[in-house]
Design a protein around this motif. Sequence first.
Motif, mmCIF file in Angstrom:
data_model
loop_
_atom_site.group_PDB
_atom_site.id
_atom_site.type_symbol
_atom_site.label_atom_id
_atom_site.label_comp_id
_atom_site.label_asym_id
_atom_site.label_seq_id
_atom_site.Cartn_x
_atom_site.Cartn_y
_atom_site.Cartn_z
ATOM 1 N N ILE A 34 -10.415 10.651 -13.041
ATOM 2 C CA ILE A 34 -11.027 11.357 -11.706
ATOM 3 C C ILE A 34 -11.040 10.456 -10.452
ATOM 4 C CG2 ILE A 34 -13.230 11.971 -11.119
ATOM 5 C CD1 ILE A 34 -14.135 13.085 -13.250
ATOM 6 N N MET A 35 -10.864 9.370 -10.566
ATOM 7 C CA MET A 35 -10.912 8.550 -9.303
ATOM 8 C C MET A 35 -9.508 8.538 -8.840
ATOM 9 S SD MET A 35 -13.931 7.655 -8.997
ATOM 10 C CE MET A 35 -14.078 6.410 -7.736
ATOM 11 N N ALA A 36 -8.632 8.663 -9.595
ATOM 12 C CA ALA A 36 -7.167 8.656 -9.176
ATOM 13 C C ALA A 36 -7.175 10.167 -8.390
ATOM 14 C CB ALA A 36 -6.118 8.738 -10.162
ATOM 15 N N LEU A 37 -7.741 11.107 -9.156
ATOM 16 C CA LEU A 37 -7.606 12.588 -8.411
ATOM 17 C C LEU A 37 -8.369 12.514 -7.133
ATOM 18 C CD1 LEU A 37 -7.861 14.889 -11.620
ATOM 19 C CD2 LEU A 37 -5.871 14.362 -10.089
ATOM 20 N N HIS A 38 -9.463 11.617 -7.326
ATOM 21 C CA HIS A 38 -10.334 11.698 -5.951
ATOM 22 C C HIS A 38 -9.495 11.076 -4.747
ATOM 23 C CE1 HIS A 38 -13.469 8.850 -3.921
ATOM 24 N NE2 HIS A 38 -13.211 9.918 -3.357
ATOM 25 N N TRP A 39 -8.659 9.971 -5.150
ATOM 26 C CA TRP A 39 -7.685 9.497 -4.048
ATOM 27 C C TRP A 39 -6.787 10.515 -3.678
ATOM 28 C CZ3 TRP A 39 -6.872 6.149 -0.678
ATOM 29 C CH2 TRP A 39 -5.532 5.855 -0.319
ATOM 30 N N PHE A 40 -6.232 11.106 -4.672
ATOM 31 C CA PHE A 40 -5.245 12.110 -4.156
ATOM 32 C C PHE A 40 -5.760 13.285 -3.224
ATOM 33 C CE2 PHE A 40 -2.986 11.544 -8.422
ATOM 34 C CZ PHE A 40 -2.531 10.256 -8.249
ATOM 35 N N ASP A 96 0.748 -1.277 0.149
ATOM 36 C CA ASP A 96 -0.079 -0.075 0.019
ATOM 37 C C ASP A 96 0.769 1.146 0.091
ATOM 38 O OD1 ASP A 96 0.540 0.940 2.640
ATOM 39 O OD2 ASP A 96 -0.577 -0.954 3.445
ATOM 40 N N TYR A 97 0.129 2.232 -0.058
ATOM 41 C CA TYR A 97 1.169 3.579 -0.256
ATOM 42 C C TYR A 97 2.071 3.797 0.965
ATOM 43 C CZ TYR A 97 -2.369 5.717 2.860
ATOM 44 O OH TYR A 97 -3.084 6.042 4.093
ATOM 45 N N THR A 104 -4.403 4.529 -7.288
ATOM 46 C CA THR A 104 -5.317 4.919 -6.297
ATOM 47 C C THR A 104 -5.139 3.936 -5.034
ATOM 48 O OG1 THR A 104 -6.947 3.241 -6.828
ATOM 49 C CG2 THR A 104 -7.135 5.273 -7.784
ATOM 50 N N ARG A 105 -4.029 2.974 -5.292
ATOM 51 C CA ARG A 105 -3.660 2.208 -3.980
ATOM 52 C C ARG A 105 -2.300 2.544 -3.381
ATOM 53 N NH1 ARG A 105 -5.512 0.068 -0.142
ATOM 54 N NH2 ARG A 105 -3.752 -1.652 0.015
ATOM 55 N N LEU A 106 -1.395 2.809 -4.478
ATOM 56 C CA LEU A 106 -0.119 2.872 -4.335
ATOM 57 C C LEU A 106 0.702 4.181 -4.111
ATOM 58 C CD1 LEU A 106 0.962 0.075 -6.540
ATOM 59 C CD2 LEU A 106 0.657 0.087 -4.213
ATOM 60 N N ILE A 107 -0.139 5.380 -4.400
ATOM 61 C CA ILE A 107 0.450 6.740 -4.430
ATOM 62 C C ILE A 107 0.187 7.361 -3.148
ATOM 63 C CG2 ILE A 107 0.583 8.873 -5.341
ATOM 64 C CD1 ILE A 107 1.990 6.919 -6.909
ATOM 65 N N GLY A 108 0.988 7.587 -2.391
ATOM 66 C CA GLY A 108 0.768 8.325 -0.768
ATOM 67 C C GLY A 108 1.087 9.852 -1.140
#
Lengths: 156, 1097
Positions: free
Chosen positions: B178-184, B114-115, B147-151
């Motif tokens: 968008i989902m990636a940005l949502h995670w960020f 994980d991140y 979305t899982r690995l970037i902290g």
Amino acid sequence: MIHFVILMSRQGKVRLAKWYSTYNMKERARVVKEITPMILARPLKLCNFLDWKNIKLVYKRYASLYFVCGVDAGDNELITLEIIHEFVEVLDRYFQNVCELDLIFNFHKAYYILDELLVAGELQEPSKKAIHKHIHDQDELVEKAKNGTAEDGQAK
Amino acid sequence: MQSKLEKVVAGLKTGPRFLKELREFDNLVKAIGECKSKAEEDRVISQELELLKQRLSDPKLDKSRGKEYMIRLMYCEILGHDASFAYIKALQFASDPNIHTKKAAYLALTQFLDYNDNLVLLLVNTLLLDMKSDNYLIVCTALVAATRLIGADLVNAVYPVAVERLRHPKEHVRKKAIMALHWFGQLDPRRDGPLAGVELDKHFRTMLCDKDPSVMSASLCALHDCIKVDPRPYKNLIPSFTSILKQVSEHRLPKSYDYHRFPAPFIQIKLLKILAALGAGDRAASENMAAVLHQALRRASTSHTIGSAIIYECVRTITTIYPNPQLLAAAAESIATFLRSPSHNLRYVGIDALAGITALNPAAAAEHQVAVLDCLEDPDDTLKLKTLELLYKMTKANNIQVIVDKMMGFLSSCTDEHIRKDIVRKVCDLAERYAPSPAWFVTTISEVFRLGGEHVDEADAHRLVHLIAEQDASLHASAVEAYLELLDGESAVASATEAATATASGTMTRLPRKKLPETILLVICWVLGEFGHLARRPAQAVLARLVGILNVHKAASDRLRGCLLTALAKLAAHTGGATGPVGQALIQPHDGGAGSAAGGAAGQDAADLVHKCLNSQSLELQQRAHELQALLRSTPPVLAAAMPVDASCEEFNPQDLAAVAALPFLEGHVARALAGGAAPYLPPEARGGRTGDGGSKGLRFAAYEPAPYAIPLAAASTSYAATGTYDSRSSSMTGASGPGLAAGASAAAAGVPSASSITEPQLMVKSAGGRKWGPAQYETDYGASASSSQAAPLAAAMVPPPPAAAAAPRSVGAHHSRTGSSASLTGQTASERERLAASLFGGSGSGTTTAVRPTAAAPLPAGQRQLNGNAIATATRPASSYAVPTANPMDLLLDLDVPPPQQQQQQQQRPAGAAAIASGNEASQPAGNWMDSMMAAPAGPMLPAAPLGGISQVGGSAPLGGSFLGPGVPNGPSGGMMYGIQASRPPPQQQPGGMGIAMPAPMGGMMSSLQQPHFVQASGLGGEMGMGMAGGPAGYGAAAPPVQPQAWQQQQLAAGMASGMAAPIWPQQQQQQQRQQQQQQQQQAGRFADPFEDLLS
């Protein structure tokens, strides 16, 4: 949001586990160990929700498989049930009458499908058709790659 | 399983496409499937991992099989084995050009890492390349992996590329971007970390207008998160959201978004959640969305779960936004179907939704009482728990006993720690807020300790001790008996378990199965020490039980042992001192184990304990033991002064305190020393450079943390003394409540005890000031219950019987009777259920919700107190009795039509609670602050309506008269008064009014301040309802042991302020007048001749 999705058999064996919140390996093992007996022990007729620590478990049994989601306590339980159901419908269509063995031998496919449905703990694709199309594209590409026709090939 | 495996083997031969490529994996799965035991399975997996390790470290690794290896690794990890050796390989495979190897590697990585993992650093470059790939599937895979690995530390590297992908022609890619940005965004929700200054939400807004509904729905997820953090910047999006919701519910989206013929339910629910977040507490916004909410609610149907899900979400939105009566009505209607449904799931959400509606409209629950009761008796624990939560939210003073009974029942059967903790917390909270009587509180909390003591907060123990201390002797005795029984039970279990090892007897089903937690033991020690002499059994038996604690709890902490020693000392002091049986046992010389005459075995144990403590390693214990012995050997007067009987509630006189603090008795000694050439004492700050330097170099001059031993008592009192109140919300109380009657103090005045550490707890409890417990709902006024001997157990008599005809949902305070709870226990027959329903909902079981408007609704908690007081010297014992009416603002408002003929008079005679409100804004008024403002002005007219009904019965039945203290009554030891009115709408001349002035407490300067009247002016109304209750003629009394004239003035001042007088000083004349008036009225009423009345004037 959804914190984790776990598929387990009636014997308590985990068939698939996806974690959207951060759990390290030890915590994951503990979560599985703690929730398995709670869910397996529940009689069929009771409601499909369980309070566990600060999260709510929403589960549903399909044949021999339990689909378990851990969601925030304030989430809509019914919609979580429907997300599970949608996942099952997609699996069913992809594997043509899905059974537990399909998931055992092809769990990576199940993961791919789940990745299409849920991202970062939220439902991202409400349309089943779109999911199928996407998965189909992938399979096609993989086939091509395997036949060596398109190593880095472009799908469509 | 076996037959299925055969099916698969057959499948392998015929060869479906997805089974071909993974021969070795298939074999592995089959091998696992054939395992008979966990050990066998572990062996297979270990072999597999060995094999994989070997293969993966082989330099001639067959890259084309990378995918298979990854899948086998994941399989091993799912089965709970560690495959961390392969993580690096997985990173390498992620950069493999072959897409299916790459995908499998990314999947494995998202599963493994994980991140927070450092290995992710090695992946970033690959990830960035893949996000820029020409193949959109690879881009999607990389975005999902992100979305899982970037902290948070890597966001900035990936963010720009992800934003760029928002313009990708494929909607799949845009959606995942968008989902990636949502995670960020989730990584840095307030945008003050790595994403500071980044305009994430601008992108989300743009994508809301994307032509593809999937992309739009993804941006809804992201926006929802932003809105949850701070809704304000997004208010302007409300029209967009409502119009989207409108279109969706009108079926404007493509058919493929339908789900069981409902139009895009997932999108609808997301939108509803967003609207709830935006509309909460915002009236204008809520009005804008009302129409579309109505539409969504109407269009959904319960034909399928998904329809119910939409309705449920609509209801939740409606209860979250600014209340709209039409919407609420529609919501209440739609959840009726849920509650009637046979499906547990629907009933579960129905109960949850009902809790939401009940919060806004308390009457709603009454319609569904039968359904709620069904859920309460359901075998499903989850449902039961949810129902208890609903009950918790609708608890009022009139149904607390039933509800707490229910909760305790659940607590005794529940095993889940988390839930137990929650229930214990709720019970304590409710008991504090709505306890109908101190006796009830004591038994309830003790029961909670027994059932779930490990979860009880220590503060609750303090409150319990404090409360017990304030009560009268009969309660003390019953507490002593209850605790002795608890100890009996425990030691019986202990001996039984010892015996059981040999005989395995099975007769202890009823007894507590586990040891009592330390917190309750501390409470028990204190109670038995303080009041052990009241026990019905001989002192030796009490001693035996106390010492017996250590037989069961062999590993007791020093803190417990210390409390035990103190308890023994007090017990000895109260039962004859050194010559009493306990005293003899305690001071007998330690004779090495031979049995001695005094006290038998228990006495010997006690002597052993003292002896051990004398030589204990703990200084604390040593000191206590030495003090114990020294005190017991001293003369009886000294002993009595050091450990006075039942003096735990007495006041410290601040002057005395100051005098003691100055250590005057040392002066002679100091003078001699000075004369002998000693250096005079300099306080540390006056010592100048030398010590100052030392201090700055880090030596610590401040006191260290006090040792914890004095808890629960000393700690409780210090916290009281410091804050003056338990509850920061209830600020009116702070310190001001001089609850003690002069009597208590003067009784013990002979020995304001020399502050030995042993007696310290006793001395300080009462200085805590008045009892002000519980969050600002109800303040039952316990404060004034001074210590003394004379008991006037009127409490029981004061609880009004259930009004026969009170069918209204919110009826009278305190009309609950035990029959309700006993009915709930058997709870099977219809009539019993109705009674239970009645006690829960305050209405009759048949659901006559139309019911008579409860005239009885007494909005103000009336802590009635009767001063049955007598001579100061002999100490007064206020018989506290409590009538606990419902505090229902609606009722209050609705009952306003009672004519206010005596408004003027009322203004002056406003109950103390109102006085407190008016005088200080600080009154933590029971019904919540918002009511304060409402009440402040029209308090006069309201009052007549206030305690009608339930209380009126008291008026009739309690000839002694009682004072109904208004809400938020600061704990004044109040005498009080009571109005009786003949009807709910009495003509003024029929209304003998009276006012009572409640009297000054001795507390004096220590904490008094103007805003905090110690002394309350109390008035209450008793009235006769048209329901055939006995109406009382006016009863009224005023009682006051006046002690400090100064305080008296303050009281007057407070009263003056309450009545809206600006004059800061109450004119003497007016005082006179008021008193005369009061006297006259008293004579008229002729009810309650107070022996101290003359002292007032």
